[in-house]
Design a protein around this motif. Structure first.
Motif, mmCIF file in Angstrom:
data_model
loop_
_atom_site.group_PDB
_atom_site.id
_atom_site.type_symbol
_atom_site.label_atom_id
_atom_site.label_comp_id
_atom_site.label_asym_id
_atom_site.label_seq_id
_atom_site.Cartn_x
_atom_site.Cartn_y
_atom_site.Cartn_z
ATOM 1 N N ILE A 182 1.060 -1.251 0.062
ATOM 2 C CA ILE A 182 -0.117 0.094 0.103
ATOM 3 C C ILE A 182 0.786 1.308 0.105
ATOM 4 O O ILE A 182 0.630 2.345 -0.820
ATOM 5 C CB ILE A 182 -0.965 0.090 1.103
ATOM 6 C CG1 ILE A 182 -1.936 -1.115 1.268
ATOM 7 C CG2 ILE A 182 -1.574 1.457 1.438
ATOM 8 C CD1 ILE A 182 -2.653 -1.446 2.269
ATOM 9 N N GLY A 183 1.920 1.121 0.745
ATOM 10 C CA GLY A 183 2.695 2.451 0.741
ATOM 11 C C GLY A 183 3.959 2.226 1.832
ATOM 12 O O GLY A 183 4.231 0.987 2.168
ATOM 13 N N LEU A 184 4.679 3.355 2.138
ATOM 14 C CA LEU A 184 5.794 3.555 2.887
ATOM 15 C C LEU A 184 5.290 3.962 4.060
ATOM 16 O O LEU A 184 4.677 4.812 4.384
ATOM 17 C CB LEU A 184 6.791 4.352 2.391
ATOM 18 C CG LEU A 184 8.288 4.276 2.872
ATOM 19 C CD1 LEU A 184 9.088 3.362 2.255
ATOM 20 C CD2 LEU A 184 8.791 5.765 2.281
ATOM 21 N N TYR A 185 5.731 2.998 5.439
ATOM 22 C CA TYR A 185 5.067 3.671 6.519
ATOM 23 C C TYR A 185 5.640 4.689 7.222
ATOM 24 O O TYR A 185 6.963 4.989 7.186
ATOM 25 C CB TYR A 185 5.275 2.689 7.641
ATOM 26 C CG TYR A 185 4.612 2.574 9.032
ATOM 27 C CD1 TYR A 185 3.330 3.014 9.288
ATOM 28 C CD2 TYR A 185 5.703 2.750 10.091
ATOM 29 C CE1 TYR A 185 3.038 3.215 10.562
ATOM 30 C CE2 TYR A 185 5.033 3.282 11.522
ATOM 31 C CZ TYR A 185 3.682 3.380 11.515
ATOM 32 O OH TYR A 185 3.471 3.661 12.729
ATOM 33 N N SER A 186 4.765 5.677 7.844
ATOM 34 C CA SER A 186 5.379 6.777 8.577
ATOM 35 C C SER A 186 4.492 6.844 9.854
ATOM 36 O O SER A 186 3.336 7.312 9.737
ATOM 37 C CB SER A 186 5.308 8.193 7.669
ATOM 38 O OG SER A 186 5.752 9.200 8.161
#
Length: 566
Positions: A182-186
């Motif tokens: 889904i994406g890059l965790y932040s």
């Protein structure tokens, strides 16, 4: 009673253990198998300062099988080097940056290794399950929930998450149940999110990306673009970067475009700066063997030899390679034979000039004025031939005028050498005021980048034209730029004496003597200034000192001031 209680306690403990086992089993089964495989696509990122100390660390993941990576950008800010440590514990150097965005804190970069990529999700929906995955054994995949999905730049997803995971896992994979990223965790304070990795995947670098303000926050080099034209621009721009940066860019260019001459020439030039002439020679010969444009390869070889041969500090090192002006001529002739380009003939004319045959060189340069190559440089070179042949000054000036007429207008810095050449010729011919105009035009192009030698040269012209104010201004600039040069101090003293600033003249002459105790001219200037400043006894002693040191004018000054005393 105790036995009954002990038995009850044993039953309770057994029940608790069963429940724990059940929970663990449920948790394991609840984790999709696709999530377990994602660990192979993850890595730990470490960045380092220039001194080798650790700058920062984070997480990231591979998005292609050929070593393209995505991670947070912040750890790269101020970094000189970076490595990734994959799920197997193998370290890989970060070779080049492929794009970054500081606002969304994301970067794409390259390592030289085959990698296991993570597949990117094409769609994200709110109120769906998610998993946060890293390479760290201390942090097994953690559950999360996508609570909200927002679009940015019209097509990328910014997912708001609900999870207990903290910022130690920033850069980790956030994936759906199918194992799609889904994406890059932040984690930023209370906000947990995932930035679409497709945003970084779609970064495209250009030939000018080295000048990108975000990428310039990191010393790691920028990768070359995919197209030949853009990559060639990037290769050219890398020429003013560090040696390691240039070396990486050249190697990448040669790997991508092994049949183009640009990479071989850039590599040869880099090797020459390191005084590795043997490998530079090998590189240029490799170009002749491997490059598609053979004429260009021979020309580059010829021109490199020529440039080195006309540099007195390099020439002695070239004998063992067989580099001579004759060899340069031979290679230039081979290039011209393959393809009759005027620049190849131009190089031949330059070689003829360097060998001292000025009449023949002039004819070769003159012949080029009828070709598309006709440019200011050729007329300057024709003028230089005429200067060597002691030709008429007006003829030389006419050629220099033509060189300036061919310069693009409005004039830019590339016109500077032609204005300087004409200034010197006008100076030689005694037309000092016109010469000054060209000197000032030349200075304008460099705007404070010129050294003391230029200001001393212009001061000499101004002094001959009796332009004392301008001359004094220039010699003071020269003295300020090089305060340890006694000639500038002495010249300043001489000009100050001419405009009757006697105290200042005395100070300047004394400074020149301090820098060079046996400076005869400085003693003459000092003595003359003192005599005119009512210090004749001391002044005559200094003029006498100038005579003892060999100054030929001292006698006439001694006669003058001694007669005045009498």
């Amino acid at each position: 009673m105790k036995r009954i209680m002990n038995q009850d306690m044993k039953n309770s403990l057994r029940t608790i253990l069963v429940l724990i086992s059940f929970v663990v089993t449920v948790s394991t089964f609840a984790q999709p198998s696709a999530i377990k495989k994602l660990a192979d696509a993850t890595f730990t990122l470490m960045t380092f300062k220039e001194d080798g100390s650790i700058l920062s660390s984070s997480n990231g993941f591979f998005i292609s099988a050929d070593g393209v990576c995505v991670s947070p950008w912040k750890p790269f800010i101020g970094a000189s080097r970076a490595v990734v440590i994959d799920n197997k514990g193998q370290k890989h150097n970060v070779e080049a940056l492929m794009g970054a965005n500081g606002i969304y804190d994301i970067v794409k970069f390259q390592i030289q290794s085959s990698t296991t990529p993570a597949a990117l999700a094409t769609n994200v929906t709110a109120n769906s399950n998610a998993w946060i995955v890293t390479t760290s054994k201390s942090y097994p995949p953690a559950k999360a929930m996508v609570t909200k999905v927002e679009k940015f730049m019209e097509k990328y997803n910014y997912s708001v998450l609900t999870t207990d995971v903290d910022d130690k896992l920033n850069g980790a994979i956030v994936a759906n149940d199918k194992g799609q990223v889904i994406g890059l965790y932040s984690s930023n304070n209370s906000i947990k999110s995932a930035t679409d990795a497709a945003f970084a995947r779609d970064f495209v670098i250009s030939g000018l990306s080295q000048n990108d303000l975000t990428l310039r926050e990191c010393a790691i080099r920028v990768a070359l673009p995919a197209s030949v034209e853009e990559a060639t621009i990037a290769l050219m721009l890398s020429a003013d970067k560090s040696e390691s940066y240039r070396d990486g860019a050249i190697k990448e260019f040669l790997g991508k475009f092994p049949t183009l001459n640009d990479g071989y020439l850039a590599n040869a030039n880099l090797l020459i700066t390191k005084n590795d002439f043997a490998n530079a020679d090998k590189t240029l010969r490799d170009a002749i063997a491997k490059a598609q444009a053979k004429d260009e390869a021979h020309y580059n070889y010829a021109r490199t030899i020529y440039i080195c041969m006309v540099n007195p500090s390099i020439e002695p090192q070239l004998k063992s390679l067989g580099w001579t002006l004759d060899k340069a001529m031979s290679e230039a002739e081979k290039a011209y034979k393959i393809k009759a380009e005027p620049q190849y003939r131009h190089l031949q004319a330059q070689i003829i000039y360097s060998k001292g045959d000025y009449e023949k060189a002039y004819k070769e340069f003159e012949a080029l004025t009828t070709t598309p190559l006709k440019n200011p440089e050729i007329y300057l070179e024709m003028a230089q031939c005429k200067q060597q042949l002691k030709s008429d000054d007006k003829e030389i000036l006419g050629l220099l005028n033509q060189s300036i007429e061919l310069c693009d207008t409005p004039y830019v810095k590339t016109a500077a050498p032609y204005f300087l050449a004409r200034a010197k010729q006008l100076d030689k011919m005694g037309d000092y005021r016109l010469a000054m105009k060209d000197y000032y035009t030349y200075e304008y192009f460099y705007r404070g980048q010129l050294g003391p030698e230029f200001y001393y040269m212009r001061e000499q012209c101004e002094a001959k034209g009796k332009l004392w104010k301008q001359a004094l201004q220039d010699i003071l600039i020269a003295s300020r730029l090089d305060p340890k040069e006694p000639i500038y101090c002495a010249e300043a003293g001489s000009l100050l004496l001419r405009v009757n600033k006697l105290d200042a003249a005395i100070d300047a002459a004394k400074q020149a003597i301090k820098l060079k105790p046996d400076f005869a001219e400085a003693y003459l200037i000092l003595g003359s200034a003192q005599c005119q400043n009512k210090q004749k006894e001391e002044g005559i002693k200094n003029i006498q000192k100038a005579k003892e040191l060999g100054n030929q004018q001292a006698d006439s000054f001694l006669c003058k001031f001694k007669n005045e005393v009498q």
